[in-house]
Design an enzyme around this catalytic site. Sequence first.
Site, PDB file in Angstrom:
ATOM      1  N   LYS A  68       0.797  -0.988  -0.231  1.00  0.00           N
ATOM      2  CA  LYS A  68      -0.196  -0.029  -0.072  1.00  0.00           C
ATOM      3  C   LYS A  68       0.524   1.270  -0.314  1.00  0.00           C
ATOM      4  CE  LYS A  68      -4.016   2.189   2.647  1.00  0.00           C
ATOM      5  NZ  LYS A  68      -5.115   1.859   3.525  1.00  0.00           N
ATOM      6  N   SER A 125      -8.980   1.947   1.596  1.00  0.00           N
ATOM      7  CA  SER A 125      -8.099   2.595   1.489  1.00  0.00           C
ATOM      8  C   SER A 125      -7.535   2.331   0.492  1.00  0.00           C
ATOM      9  CB  SER A 125      -7.362   4.131   1.963  1.00  0.00           C
ATOM     10  OG  SER A 125      -6.818   3.620   3.075  1.00  0.00           O
ATOM     11  N   SER A 149     -10.394   0.252   5.301  1.00  0.00           N
ATOM     12  CA  SER A 149      -9.681  -0.060   4.468  1.00  0.00           C
ATOM     13  C   SER A 149      -9.463  -1.196   4.299  1.00  0.00           C
ATOM     14  CB  SER A 149      -8.746   1.231   4.700  1.00  0.00           C
ATOM     15  OG  SER A 149      -8.832   2.285   4.818  1.00  0.00           O
TER      16      SER A 149
END
Length: 389
Positions: A68, A125, A149
């Site tokens: 990420k 996210s 997320s």
Amino acid sequence: MLSAGAIAAGVRAGELSPLAVVEEAVDAARRLDSVLHFLEELDAGTALRLAREVDPAGLLAGVPFLVKARTPPESPILERLLAAGAIPIGTATRARPGPGSQTYGWNGREYTRNPWDVKRSPGGSTAGGAAAVAAGVVPLATGGDSGGSLRIPASFCGLVGFKGTYGRVPRAVGRGLGGLTTAGVIGANLGDVMLATSVVSGPHRLDPTALPHWPVPILAEGPWRVAYLPTLSQYAADPAVDQLIRNRLSVVDVIDVPLKLLPTDDAWQVLSALDAGRGVAAADVQRARAVRDHNHTALADLFNVVDALVTPTTLTVAHGYDQYDENIIVGDPCWAFNVTGHPAVSVPVGLLDGLPVGAQVVTPYGDDATALAVAKRLLVELPRPGIVA
């Protein structure tokens, strides 16, 4: 792309070349990023070098994964995945910094797209990681879950997103004052997610208060008693999402048990500010703590009667790739369990108009294995999405 477990087993047996596996992943990333926009940066050179040097005995030997974006390079999750032989091929998109909904991805030029429908968002996210895993580019991607997320993109993309009990996976910044964020992984395969979580678990010098190492559990078969709530607040799930999950719950025993949680929106904002090091009034902290304490007690009473709580992971299927502000409450069922720190896992339970629907399973604090066992019972194997490597 094979599962992470199958790749590692093949490398250990000498049946798979880690270099060939990583070359395939890099090639797929190059081809599909122009459509799905899941990459922030591809680092093929480092990935291929690591593939040539990998120890074939590692638990994740030769397994390509995405990191990420903005994950600190010293993060325990990265250190331990690398030590187990997994190979990062680059960084994946996430939402832009700032307030508002985070249920999208952005590479600086384009929104990240969902492999099931390129007009839709993959969630966020952990947006790019979810899109790449769903498309079969890599079997795993790292993320962090402060308010869904990992679970929201798992729901939108038909994947497994596991937020372990708070502290299950150590973090480079250690234990946050607000206690919202748990690091973790997202994957296409429940066994892969369990294995990777075990590999990265346990105290670390940067986070010595993390929970003890978590061995891969042997999942019990049940029978399971669950409570089902289609919503935890005033925001209702789409009736079709609700009905699809209710239909899937025929494989467990559903018991009608009341649960009254206090609203967590304000408490989450206060705890998030604490985690970020922003100033918060003492009275606001006390109110947030009161919400957390009340909800802990309410959930403890619930789990005296049932093994697990099931909710929709998201109130709807994936929204438009640029419609996150209009759908800011889509991940509402997730927030409460960041505030309390309970384990929560999202798994696909079917398709609605060709888009995945995820169910969230929550269990008592520390009982991650039961959450995964119930999730395994509910999980439905989906066909491949429209865009695949």
